[in-house]
Motif scaffolding. Structure first.
Motif, PDB file in Angstrom:
ATOM      1  N   ASN A   1     -46.129  68.230  16.963  1.00  0.00           N
ATOM      2  CA  ASN A   1     -46.288  67.281  16.247  1.00  0.00           C
ATOM      3  C   ASN A   1     -45.795  66.074  15.607  1.00  0.00           C
ATOM      4  OD1 ASN A   1     -49.436  67.402  15.619  1.00  0.00           O
ATOM      5  ND2 ASN A   1     -49.017  67.550  13.493  1.00  0.00           N
ATOM      6  N   THR A   2     -44.972  65.312  16.666  1.00  0.00           N
ATOM      7  CA  THR A   2     -44.012  64.183  15.699  1.00  0.00           C
ATOM      8  C   THR A   2     -43.630  62.902  17.059  1.00  0.00           C
ATOM      9  OG1 THR A   2     -41.938  65.708  15.192  1.00  0.00           O
ATOM     10  CG2 THR A   2     -41.021  64.171  15.771  1.00  0.00           C
ATOM     11  N   LEU A   3     -43.347  62.333  16.252  1.00  0.00           N
ATOM     12  CA  LEU A   3     -43.916  60.841  16.989  1.00  0.00           C
ATOM     13  C   LEU A   3     -42.140  59.997  16.776  1.00  0.00           C
ATOM     14  CD1 LEU A   3     -45.691  57.858  17.782  1.00  0.00           C
ATOM     15  CD2 LEU A   3     -45.326  57.108  15.781  1.00  0.00           C
ATOM     16  N   TYR A   4     -42.178  59.665  18.026  1.00  0.00           N
ATOM     17  CA  TYR A   4     -40.701  59.014  17.883  1.00  0.00           C
ATOM     18  C   TYR A   4     -41.132  57.321  18.330  1.00  0.00           C
ATOM     19  CZ  TYR A   4     -39.346  63.585  18.707  1.00  0.00           C
ATOM     20  OH  TYR A   4     -38.987  65.302  18.753  1.00  0.00           O
ATOM     21  N   LEU A   5     -39.665  56.560  18.028  1.00  0.00           N
ATOM     22  CA  LEU A   5     -39.446  55.359  18.649  1.00  0.00           C
ATOM     23  C   LEU A   5     -37.664  55.592  19.012  1.00  0.00           C
ATOM     24  CD1 LEU A   5     -40.955  52.735  18.216  1.00  0.00           C
ATOM     25  CD2 LEU A   5     -39.933  52.314  16.480  1.00  0.00           C
ATOM     26  N   GLN A   6     -37.975  55.584  19.897  1.00  0.00           N
ATOM     27  CA  GLN A   6     -36.236  54.712  20.733  1.00  0.00           C
ATOM     28  C   GLN A   6     -36.158  53.022  20.596  1.00  0.00           C
ATOM     29  OE1 GLN A   6     -33.853  57.407  21.643  1.00  0.00           O
ATOM     30  NE2 GLN A   6     -32.582  55.300  21.533  1.00  0.00           N
ATOM     31  N   MET A   7     -35.279  52.937  19.839  1.00  0.00           N
ATOM     32  CA  MET A   7     -34.296  51.946  19.663  1.00  0.00           C
ATOM     33  C   MET A   7     -33.210  51.623  20.506  1.00  0.00           C
ATOM     34  SD  MET A   7     -36.076  51.152  15.881  1.00  0.00           S
ATOM     35  CE  MET A   7     -34.217  52.027  15.090  1.00  0.00           C
ATOM     36  N   ASN A   8     -33.253  50.265  21.281  1.00  0.00           N
ATOM     37  CA  ASN A   8     -32.297  50.058  22.424  1.00  0.00           C
ATOM     38  C   ASN A   8     -31.772  48.182  21.758  1.00  0.00           C
ATOM     39  OD1 ASN A   8     -31.625  53.271  22.749  1.00  0.00           O
ATOM     40  ND2 ASN A   8     -33.168  52.847  24.995  1.00  0.00           N
ATOM     41  N   SER A   9     -30.919  48.394  22.186  1.00  0.00           N
ATOM     42  CA  SER A   9     -30.327  46.801  22.129  1.00  0.00           C
ATOM     43  C   SER A   9     -30.667  46.375  20.532  1.00  0.00           C
ATOM     44  CB  SER A   9     -30.695  46.453  23.527  1.00  0.00           C
ATOM     45  OG  SER A   9     -29.982  47.014  24.347  1.00  0.00           O
ATOM     46  N   LEU A  10     -30.240  46.402  20.020  1.00  0.00           N
ATOM     47  CA  LEU A  10     -30.215  46.172  18.835  1.00  0.00           C
ATOM     48  C   LEU A  10     -29.829  45.048  17.731  1.00  0.00           C
ATOM     49  CD1 LEU A  10     -30.450  49.975  17.136  1.00  0.00           C
ATOM     50  CD2 LEU A  10     -32.687  48.909  16.314  1.00  0.00           C
ATOM     51  N   LYS A  11     -31.459  44.785  17.301  1.00  0.00           N
ATOM     52  CA  LYS A  11     -30.194  43.243  17.129  1.00  0.00           C
ATOM     53  C   LYS A  11     -30.571  43.234  15.622  1.00  0.00           C
ATOM     54  CE  LYS A  11     -32.382  40.933  20.400  1.00  0.00           C
ATOM     55  NZ  LYS A  11     -33.951  40.242  21.580  1.00  0.00           N
ATOM     56  N   PRO A  12     -29.432  42.434  14.539  1.00  0.00           N
ATOM     57  CA  PRO A  12     -30.592  42.175  12.783  1.00  0.00           C
ATOM     58  C   PRO A  12     -30.929  41.847  12.845  1.00  0.00           C
ATOM     59  CG  PRO A  12     -27.591  40.629  13.961  1.00  0.00           C
ATOM     60  CD  PRO A  12     -28.523  41.868  15.463  1.00  0.00           C
ATOM     61  N   GLU A  13     -32.224  41.555  13.457  1.00  0.00           N
ATOM     62  CA  GLU A  13     -33.409  40.863  13.578  1.00  0.00           C
ATOM     63  C   GLU A  13     -34.379  41.884  13.171  1.00  0.00           C
ATOM     64  OE1 GLU A  13     -31.981  38.330  16.945  1.00  0.00           O
ATOM     65  OE2 GLU A  13     -30.953  39.019  15.761  1.00  0.00           O
ATOM     66  N   ASP A  14     -33.935  43.327  14.132  1.00  0.00           N
ATOM     67  CA  ASP A  14     -34.403  44.350  13.456  1.00  0.00           C
ATOM     68  C   ASP A  14     -34.227  45.273  12.002  1.00  0.00           C
ATOM     69  OD1 ASP A  14     -35.521  44.470  16.470  1.00  0.00           O
ATOM     70  OD2 ASP A  14     -33.260  45.449  17.376  1.00  0.00           O
ATOM     71  N   THR A  15     -33.295  44.963  11.724  1.00  0.00           N
ATOM     72  CA  THR A  15     -32.986  44.831  10.285  1.00  0.00           C
ATOM     73  C   THR A  15     -34.378  45.298   9.667  1.00  0.00           C
ATOM     74  OG1 THR A  15     -31.054  44.819  10.249  1.00  0.00           O
ATOM     75  CG2 THR A  15     -32.165  45.049   7.660  1.00  0.00           C
ATOM     76  N   ALA A  16     -34.812  46.490   9.147  1.00  0.00           N
ATOM     77  CA  ALA A  16     -35.472  46.279   7.984  1.00  0.00           C
ATOM     78  C   ALA A  16     -35.962  48.287   7.214  1.00  0.00           C
ATOM     79  CB  ALA A  16     -36.804  45.989   8.906  1.00  0.00           C
TER      80      ALA A  16
END
Length: 122
Positions: free
Chosen positions: A76-91
């Motif tokens: 019962n868990t949702l995931y978000l794998q985030m690769n190649s992160l950019k400063p614009e992804d800061t939030a």
């Protein structure tokens, strides 16, 4: 009581990766559409990714090819794998749930988590 709780945020350098989790209680993910949103300081809330009750996924153009949404129904868990992160992804990243896919994508989900902070340095 329905609760969503995000975790996995943190600080990384550009190009790094993070895996966010959203654990649910009181609902079964397999029966709902789920989504990730984010909101940076001074910015409007932005839809990031969604997965419907059939497992079909969709992404905002800004994260296509870099982020992957998935869910583990047994946990019962949702995931978000985030690769190649950019400063614009800061939030601050939030998960949301609704029975209706279009409603959760529009930001009208019935249930929301408290958010987890993601900071990407250049």
């Amino acid at each position: 009581q329905v609760q969503l709780q995000e975790s996995g945020g943190g600080s990384v350098q550009s190009g790094g990766s993070l895996r966010l989790s959203c654990a649910a209680s009181g609902i079964t993910y397999s029966s709902y559409s789920m989504a990730w949103f984010r909101q940076a300081p001074g910015k409007e809330r932005e839809w990031v990714a969604a997965i419907d009750s059939t497992g079909s996924t969709s992404y905002a153009d800004s994260v296509k090819g870099r982020f992957t949404i998935s869910q583990d129904n047994a946990e019962n868990t949702l995931y978000l794998q985030m690769n190649s992160l950019k400063p614009e992804d800061t939030a601050m990243y939030y998960c949301a749930a609704d029975y209706w896919f279009e409603e959760v994508v529009r930001g009208q989900g019935d249930y929301w988590g408290q958010g987890t902070q993601v900071t990407v340095s250049s």
